[in-house]
Design a protein around this motif. Sequence first.
Motif, short mmCIF file in Angstrom:
data_model
loop_
_atom_site.label_atom_id
_atom_site.label_comp_id
_atom_site.label_asym_id
_atom_site.label_seq_id
_atom_site.Cartn_x
_atom_site.Cartn_y
_atom_site.Cartn_z
N GLY A 147 -83.71 -68.57 42.76
CA GLY A 147 -84.90 -69.32 43.14
C GLY A 147 -85.57 -69.95 41.93
O GLY A 147 -84.94 -70.70 41.17
N ARG A 148 -86.85 -69.63 41.74
CA ARG A 148 -87.60 -70.21 40.62
C ARG A 148 -87.30 -69.51 39.29
O ARG A 148 -87.79 -69.95 38.25
CB ARG A 148 -89.10 -70.11 40.92
N PHE A 149 -86.55 -68.43 39.34
CA PHE A 149 -86.30 -67.60 38.16
C PHE A 149 -84.87 -67.78 37.64
O PHE A 149 -83.92 -67.69 38.41
CB PHE A 149 -86.55 -66.13 38.48
N THR A 150 -84.76 -68.04 36.34
CA THR A 150 -83.45 -68.14 35.70
C THR A 150 -83.47 -67.33 34.42
O THR A 150 -84.42 -67.43 33.63
CB THR A 150 -83.10 -69.60 35.37
N VAL A 151 -82.44 -66.52 34.23
CA VAL A 151 -82.32 -65.78 32.99
C VAL A 151 -81.15 -66.34 32.21
O VAL A 151 -80.08 -66.61 32.77
CB VAL A 151 -82.17 -64.26 33.24
N PHE A 152 -81.37 -66.57 30.92
CA PHE A 152 -80.36 -67.07 30.01
C PHE A 152 -80.04 -66.00 28.97
O PHE A 152 -80.95 -65.35 28.46
CB PHE A 152 -80.85 -68.33 29.29
N LEU A 153 -78.76 -65.85 28.66
CA LEU A 153 -78.34 -64.87 27.67
C LEU A 153 -77.53 -65.55 26.57
O LEU A 153 -76.56 -66.24 26.86
CB LEU A 153 -77.50 -63.76 28.33
N ASN A 154 -77.95 -65.34 25.33
CA ASN A 154 -77.22 -65.83 24.17
C ASN A 154 -76.76 -64.61 23.38
O ASN A 154 -77.51 -64.04 22.60
CB ASN A 154 -78.14 -66.73 23.32
N LYS A 155 -75.51 -64.21 23.62
CA LYS A 155 -75.02 -62.96 23.03
C LYS A 155 -74.91 -63.04 21.51
O LYS A 155 -75.20 -62.07 20.81
CB LYS A 155 -73.66 -62.59 23.62
N SER A 156 -74.51 -64.19 21.01
CA SER A 156 -74.35 -64.31 19.56
C SER A 156 -75.68 -64.15 18.84
O SER A 156 -75.76 -63.61 17.74
CB SER A 156 -73.69 -65.64 19.20
#
Lengths: 116, 114
Positions: free
Chosen positions: A60-69
């Motif tokens: 929905g309105r929520f997005t999680v982004f992951l940058n492992k490096s």
Amino acid sequence: DQQVKQNSPSLSVQEGRISILNCDYTNSMFDYFLWYKKYPAEGPTFLISISSIKDKNEDGRFTVFLNKSAKHLSLHIVPSQPGDSAVYFCAASARAGGTSYGKLTFGQGTILTVHP
Amino acid sequence: GAGVSQSPSNKVTEKGKDVELRCDPISGHTALYWYRQSLGQGLEFLIYFQGNSAPDKSGLPSDRFSAERTGGSVSTLTIQRTQQEDSAVYLCASSFGPGTYGYTFGSGTRLTVV
């Protein structure tokens, strides 16, 4: 030793705009990440999660982004609403761990205020 | 029950006294956790119960803290000889088990040691 850090204690955003909450971690064994939302006098409620095999998860309105490096994750809320005003905690777990399996390590939290 | 229930919701106690905090998890949830949140701090892991396995007590801050879970359901966190630094909100959470991390928290017990 703060393994999960939320360096912004607070964030203020206008209604309708984007809210971006950030979180950094140091433990390279962490492979699962979550965001929780907490209103005053209530327990935290689960919001969204992401596995380390992904770099983005949307709900929905929520997005999680992951940058492992960079060992960094962020939560985007678009568009922000006054009801989103709460404390947001990021959390991490090493799911492959032995006795730590099931245990979450939380950041200090960020107070989000969305102004009408 | 419908949610995780904790009692009491507030507790004020004198320094040196013992306190017991209770948690009723969601029926059917095999995993139960205790966390605490001190003023201005994040949630600090205390202890984790999973089914009949030995609990993970690695987060208990001192031997004044203990917890048990009877019959795989209700849990009690006991703090002996309370100190002012024990003042915090103590949160209990439960989930279906390992791998289900969107666990459900109770509303917590606010403990104040005076």
